[in-house]
Design a protein around this motif. Structure first.
Motif, PDB file in Angstrom:
ATOM      1  N   LEU A   2      57.736  17.152  26.041  1.00  0.00           N
ATOM      2  CA  LEU A   2      57.136  15.986  26.826  1.00  0.00           C
ATOM      3  C   LEU A   2      56.353  15.156  25.747  1.00  0.00           C
ATOM      4  CD1 LEU A   2      56.025  17.646  30.045  1.00  0.00           C
ATOM      5  CD2 LEU A   2      57.692  16.099  29.815  1.00  0.00           C
ATOM      6  N   LYS A   3      55.818  15.694  24.704  1.00  0.00           N
ATOM      7  CA  LYS A   3      55.013  14.797  23.673  1.00  0.00           C
ATOM      8  C   LYS A   3      56.049  14.040  23.060  1.00  0.00           C
ATOM      9  CE  LYS A   3      51.833  18.679  22.755  1.00  0.00           C
ATOM     10  NZ  LYS A   3      52.399  19.936  23.041  1.00  0.00           N
ATOM     11  N   THR A   4      56.932  14.349  22.565  1.00  0.00           N
ATOM     12  CA  THR A   4      57.881  13.509  21.792  1.00  0.00           C
ATOM     13  C   THR A   4      58.517  12.330  22.926  1.00  0.00           C
ATOM     14  OG1 THR A   4      58.874  15.683  20.719  1.00  0.00           O
ATOM     15  CG2 THR A   4      60.244  13.774  20.790  1.00  0.00           C
ATOM     16  N   MET A   5      58.500  12.650  23.953  1.00  0.00           N
ATOM     17  CA  MET A   5      58.915  11.595  24.927  1.00  0.00           C
ATOM     18  C   MET A   5      57.718  10.524  25.218  1.00  0.00           C
ATOM     19  SD  MET A   5      60.643  13.341  28.074  1.00  0.00           S
ATOM     20  CE  MET A   5      61.496  14.952  27.679  1.00  0.00           C
ATOM     21  N   ARG A   6      56.448  11.059  25.202  1.00  0.00           N
ATOM     22  CA  ARG A   6      55.644  10.180  25.464  1.00  0.00           C
ATOM     23  C   ARG A   6      55.355   9.002  24.153  1.00  0.00           C
ATOM     24  NH1 ARG A   6      52.418  14.833  26.925  1.00  0.00           N
ATOM     25  NH2 ARG A   6      52.427  15.103  29.326  1.00  0.00           N
ATOM     26  N   GLN A   7      55.807   9.893  23.129  1.00  0.00           N
ATOM     27  CA  GLN A   7      55.569   9.042  21.808  1.00  0.00           C
ATOM     28  C   GLN A   7      56.705   7.876  21.651  1.00  0.00           C
ATOM     29  OE1 GLN A   7      56.007  12.208  19.064  1.00  0.00           O
ATOM     30  NE2 GLN A   7      54.322  13.073  19.632  1.00  0.00           N
ATOM     31  N   ASN A   8      58.018   8.307  22.269  1.00  0.00           N
ATOM     32  CA  ASN A   8      59.122   7.492  22.231  1.00  0.00           C
ATOM     33  C   ASN A   8      59.180   6.258  23.210  1.00  0.00           C
ATOM     34  OD1 ASN A   8      59.928   8.425  19.583  1.00  0.00           O
ATOM     35  ND2 ASN A   8      61.266  10.025  20.649  1.00  0.00           N
ATOM     36  N   VAL A   9      58.571   6.505  24.292  1.00  0.00           N
ATOM     37  CA  VAL A   9      58.768   5.379  25.379  1.00  0.00           C
ATOM     38  C   VAL A   9      58.179   4.215  24.980  1.00  0.00           C
ATOM     39  CG1 VAL A   9      58.884   7.227  27.204  1.00  0.00           C
ATOM     40  CG2 VAL A   9      56.764   6.285  26.499  1.00  0.00           C
ATOM     41  N   LYS A  10      57.396   4.038  24.031  1.00  0.00           N
ATOM     42  CA  LYS A  10      56.931   2.852  23.751  1.00  0.00           C
ATOM     43  C   LYS A  10      57.951   1.819  23.430  1.00  0.00           C
ATOM     44  CE  LYS A  10      52.603   4.671  22.014  1.00  0.00           C
ATOM     45  NZ  LYS A  10      51.547   4.720  20.985  1.00  0.00           N
ATOM     46  N   SER A  11      59.225   2.285  22.970  1.00  0.00           N
ATOM     47  CA  SER A  11      60.462   1.375  22.724  1.00  0.00           C
ATOM     48  C   SER A  11      61.388   2.037  23.826  1.00  0.00           C
ATOM     49  CB  SER A  11      60.796   1.401  21.384  1.00  0.00           C
ATOM     50  OG  SER A  11      62.099   0.654  21.264  1.00  0.00           O
ATOM     51  N   LEU A  12      62.365   0.968  24.240  1.00  0.00           N
ATOM     52  CA  LEU A  12      63.117   1.337  25.195  1.00  0.00           C
ATOM     53  C   LEU A  12      64.538   1.158  24.638  1.00  0.00           C
ATOM     54  CD1 LEU A  12      61.758   0.079  28.518  1.00  0.00           C
ATOM     55  CD2 LEU A  12      61.754   2.125  27.755  1.00  0.00           C
ATOM     56  N   PRO A 335      46.884  20.280  22.333  1.00  0.00           N
ATOM     57  CA  PRO A 335      47.901  19.448  22.661  1.00  0.00           C
ATOM     58  C   PRO A 335      47.393  17.791  22.021  1.00  0.00           C
ATOM     59  CG  PRO A 335      47.529  20.692  24.406  1.00  0.00           C
ATOM     60  CD  PRO A 335      46.832  21.172  23.437  1.00  0.00           C
ATOM     61  N   ALA A 336      45.944  17.733  22.133  1.00  0.00           N
ATOM     62  CA  ALA A 336      45.445  16.620  21.481  1.00  0.00           C
ATOM     63  C   ALA A 336      45.679  16.267  20.265  1.00  0.00           C
ATOM     64  CB  ALA A 336      43.788  16.694  21.847  1.00  0.00           C
ATOM     65  N   GLU A 337      45.663  17.396  19.401  1.00  0.00           N
ATOM     66  CA  GLU A 337      45.849  17.207  17.945  1.00  0.00           C
ATOM     67  C   GLU A 337      47.390  16.991  17.620  1.00  0.00           C
ATOM     68  OE1 GLU A 337      42.936  20.119  15.854  1.00  0.00           O
ATOM     69  OE2 GLU A 337      43.757  21.058  17.447  1.00  0.00           O
ATOM     70  N   THR A 338      48.217  17.748  18.443  1.00  0.00           N
ATOM     71  CA  THR A 338      49.560  17.356  18.160  1.00  0.00           C
ATOM     72  C   THR A 338      50.147  16.050  18.509  1.00  0.00           C
ATOM     73  OG1 THR A 338      50.145  18.574  20.094  1.00  0.00           O
ATOM     74  CG2 THR A 338      50.269  19.755  18.007  1.00  0.00           C
ATOM     75  N   GLU A 339      49.473  15.621  19.569  1.00  0.00           N
ATOM     76  CA  GLU A 339      49.608  14.215  20.100  1.00  0.00           C
ATOM     77  C   GLU A 339      49.367  13.192  19.050  1.00  0.00           C
ATOM     78  OE1 GLU A 339      50.622  11.826  23.912  1.00  0.00           O
ATOM     79  OE2 GLU A 339      50.084  13.918  23.842  1.00  0.00           O
ATOM     80  N   ALA A 340      48.135  13.275  18.530  1.00  0.00           N
ATOM     81  CA  ALA A 340      47.812  12.433  17.381  1.00  0.00           C
ATOM     82  C   ALA A 340      48.618  12.689  16.117  1.00  0.00           C
ATOM     83  CB  ALA A 340      46.168  12.837  16.892  1.00  0.00           C
ATOM     84  N   VAL A 341      49.014  13.586  15.711  1.00  0.00           N
ATOM     85  CA  VAL A 341      49.889  13.737  14.585  1.00  0.00           C
ATOM     86  C   VAL A 341      51.410  12.964  15.178  1.00  0.00           C
ATOM     87  CG1 VAL A 341      51.505  15.122  13.068  1.00  0.00           C
ATOM     88  CG2 VAL A 341      49.153  15.817  13.652  1.00  0.00           C
ATOM     89  N   GLY A 342      51.670  13.264  16.310  1.00  0.00           N
ATOM     90  CA  GLY A 342      52.911  12.649  16.671  1.00  0.00           C
ATOM     91  C   GLY A 342      53.017  11.126  16.528  1.00  0.00           C
ATOM     92  N   GLY A 343      51.921  10.502  16.721  1.00  0.00           N
ATOM     93  CA  GLY A 343      51.865   9.138  16.864  1.00  0.00           C
ATOM     94  C   GLY A 343      51.835   8.410  15.454  1.00  0.00           C
ATOM     95  N   LEU A 344      51.559   9.124  14.425  1.00  0.00           N
ATOM     96  CA  LEU A 344      51.429   8.659  13.167  1.00  0.00           C
ATOM     97  C   LEU A 344      52.774   8.246  12.382  1.00  0.00           C
ATOM     98  CD1 LEU A 344      48.406  10.732  11.901  1.00  0.00           C
ATOM     99  CD2 LEU A 344      48.230   8.391  12.911  1.00  0.00           C
ATOM    100  N   ASP A 345      52.670   7.354  11.474  1.00  0.00           N
ATOM    101  CA  ASP A 345      53.605   6.959  10.583  1.00  0.00           C
ATOM    102  C   ASP A 345      53.331   7.702   9.237  1.00  0.00           C
ATOM    103  OD1 ASP A 345      55.005   5.117  12.270  1.00  0.00           O
ATOM    104  OD2 ASP A 345      53.973   3.645  11.654  1.00  0.00           O
ATOM    105  N   LYS A 346      54.452   7.786   8.319  1.00  0.00           N
ATOM    106  CA  LYS A 346      54.108   8.386   7.260  1.00  0.00           C
ATOM    107  C   LYS A 346      52.668   7.548   6.345  1.00  0.00           C
ATOM    108  CE  LYS A 346      56.111   9.679   2.454  1.00  0.00           C
ATOM    109  NZ  LYS A 346      57.015   9.476   1.889  1.00  0.00           N
TER     110      LYS A 346
END
Length: 642
Positions: A2-12, A335-346
């Motif tokens: 679900l975390k991956t989905m939340r990160q990716n729904v910003k673009s359709l 979850p808060a930490e993994t969500e933060a990592v998932g939203g970052l670029d290199k």
């Protein structure tokens, strides 16, 4: 996932919705959408639950979707790991439970209104963008793009709403007392810093061999515990998948079709490497620590060496490595930490992430996008998968033909000869005994214990092929003679001696044991273990999970050694160095949350118990051969080197 989905729904963009669709298909498959039709024949039925059924395809789709989701979240999977985690069994159990709950809901007259389904759609994380529902037109476009029928998907959501209702009804009368909440809080939060020494039974050296008289005396004293278990003998015919592969052929067009139909299987998932600066806090210094974290975050964002900052300031066990949490370890954080990592670029640096116990700042040090392996690179793998599938299908076809003929003639031997096969004898087998290289798991011997005399089995599936068996003889359980179990008696006597030696060894050294147990362990040839924060009911190395040990750890005076106590691997003495016990003041701050958590646990346990009784009432019947066949088919695709 679900975390991956939340990160990716910003673009359709359609490519990103490939992540979303797997989540959709997982639910869609579980509730009977897709290729499994209600008109499927008996051979397609995997489970019967009263008048309801679960088709083989429902299970296949649900297991495949779950494995794909796990692999995307945690990286590569292999067949051994999947089996160790018990994913196939859990998936089938979930399907059975959902079917049963749906039946119970129907009996109760529970329904889901159109308005409830609409709200469920709008609240789904997969259909959210910037915290808002994407709109019904975009929602329909996503389903259409991924070839998921709108009506079927909404039917699955309607079932999901009904499931929520039936669970609420069944568990409505449950409650927890104040004392239960307090004791559970203590179990989760009381900790003890402990050390212990173990005299391992396996390392005890017993001088000489036990005398014959000692063995006979032990046997006579414990004669009731020595028995020759029931053994059964059968004739059997086996067809091995590997042997039939030479009879199948795979065309290039089939390989290409498989590649097109299973794109996710050939994706190398996104790889993210992250580093962390971790600053723990208490209520007293929380503000100061958060301020320090913000200052470090600013320095890192301005280009300061993140690894150097982590080595100097971070307070976790990764600090010495520059805060590096690798490609996968960071996924085990909150979850808060993994969500933060998932939203970052290199090279991106996160904002300060506040958790219950501290503050964290992250930097993504490497990020490799998901890629799909080209057909040329995986054609050999696909060919092997398809060869195995075809060979298994050929095995199933021939074994079913043999079964039909054997039942007609009431003789496996006669049917085998007609098919050009030769039956073999199992010899006497105990329940669960393996059979040569064909059946290392003992599936055939297990099947024999469900047969009557001269009865012919259903097809027996193992990971190497299938067999039919005809029960020929039964030797009932009986008391053993000394000669029959002499080796077992000798082993038991030797084990008892070793335990006595291990216990005596600890008693001997306990009186003269110096304060530094770690140093003493080497001199005394004992195993030393240290645990920073042991909690009740936690597993301890060499000890196991023993309530009596918890009683010692949370009852012993600090710094006082215990008496030697039996543990899994021998005998041990314990010493408590520090103990942190919960206070009522701390408890009062989180009592409401703790109550709801414990109540949810009680609901789950009640539901499991309720469904177990319902299973008996409804007579759940599983086609184990089909289950193993389908599971093996999927696991074959994960035959990778760990």
């Amino acid at each position: 996932m679900l975390k991956t989905m939340r990160q990716n729904v910003k673009s359709l963009k359609p490519i990103l919705w490939l992540v979303v669709v797997t989540f959709i298909v997982a639910i869609f498959a579980i509730w009977g959408g897709g290729t499994g039709g209600s008109g499927a024949g008996r051979a397609d039925t995997l489970v019967r639950i009263g008048g309801e059924r679960i088709s083989a395809d429902e299970y296949f789709q649900a297991l495949r979707s779950r494995l794909e989701a796990i692999e995307r979240q945690f990286g590569d999977l292999n067949a051994n790991l999947i089996q160790q985690l018990g994913v196939p069994q859990q998936t089938l159990e979930q399907l059975v439970s959902q079917k049963m709950l749906a039946d119970i809901a129907a009996d109760m007259g529970l329904r889901a209104s159109d308005a409830e389904v609409r709200e469920r759609i709008k609240s789904y994380p997969a259909f959210q963008q910037d915290g808002r529902f994407i709109g019904f037109e975009e929602y329909k476009r996503v389903l259409d793009f991924n070839r998921v029928p709108l009506a079927e998907f909404e039917r699955s959501l309607r079932q999901d709403v009904v499931m929520t209702k039936v669970v609420r009804v069944l568990t409505a009368g449950l409650f927890v007392t104040d004392d239960e909440v307090w004791q559970n809080y203590r179990k989760q939060n009381d900790t003890a810093k402990i050390e212990y020494l173990v005299a391992e039974t396996a390392k005890a050296e017993v001088p000489g061999e036990p005398a014959e008289a000692e063995l006979r005396a032990h046997f006579e004293k414990n004669a009731g515990s020595y028995k020759i278990p029931e053994r059964r003998t059968a004739d059997y015919v086996v067809l091995k998948t590997e042997d039939l592969k030479k009879e199948v052929a795979v065309k290039d067009a089939e390989i290409a079709e498989y590649y097109e139909d299973n794109p996710v299987q050939f994706q190398e998932p996104e790889k993210v490497q992250a580093s962390r600066i971790w600053l723990p806090f208490t209520e007293a210094d929380k503000a100061a620590v958060l301020a320090q974290a913000a200052e470090l975050r600013t320095r890192a964002a301005d280009g300061a060496d993140f690894a150097a900052l982590a080595r100097e300031f971070s307070k976790d066990d990764k600090a010495a490595a520059g805060g590096d949490w690798g490609l996968y370890d960071w996924r085990s954080l909150t979850p808060a930490e993994t969500e933060a990592v998932g939203g970052l670029d290199k090279d991106g640096v996160s904002e300060v992430v506040e958790t219950e116990t501290g503050a964290a700042v992250f930097k993504v040090t490497d990020k490799i996008a998901a890629v799909t392996q080209p057909l040329a690179d995986v054609s050999g793998t696909i060919k092997s998968i398809l060869e195995d599938q075809k060979a298994r299908a050929l095995v199933a076809e021939r074994i079913q033909r043999l079964e039909k003929l054997a039942r007609k003639e009431r003789s496996l031997d006669f049917a085998a000869q007609k098919e050009g096969l030769k039956p073999l004898s199992t010899g006497p087998l105990k329940r669960g005994d393996p059979l040569s290289d064909f059946d290392a798991s003992g599936a055939l011997s297990e099947a024999l214990f469900g047969l009557e005399d001269k009865e012919i089995s259903a097809p027996i599936f193992t990971y190497t092929g299938e067999a039919l068996a005809e029960l020929k003889a039964v030797e009932p359980e009986r008391p053993a003679t000394f000669e029959e179990v002499r080796d077992e008696v000798a082993k038991d006597v030797l084990e008892a001696r070793k335990k006595d030696l291990a216990q005596a060894r600890l008693r001997e050294v306990l009186a003269g044991l110096k304060d530094d147990w770690s140093a003493e362990a080497g001199r005394l040839q004992l195993e030393y273990k240290f645990v920073e924060a042991h909690k009740r009911e936690q597993y301890l190395s060499l000890v196991g999970q023993r309530p009596e040990v918890d009683g010692l750890v949370f009852g012993l005076p600090v710094k006082s050694p215990s008496e030697p106590v039996p543990v899994d691997e021998g005998f041990a003495v314990f010493r408590v160095l520090e103990r942190k016990e919960s206070t009522r003041e701390e408890f009062e701050k989180v009592q409401a949350t703790e109550r709801e958590t414990l109540l949810e646990e009680k609901r789950n346990k009640f539901l499991q118990s309720y469904l177990a009784r319902a299973r008996e009432d409804k007579g759940v019947r599983i086609n184990n051969e089909a289950y193993f066949r389908i599971t093996s088919d999927i696991l074959d695709r994960y035959q990778k080197t760990p």
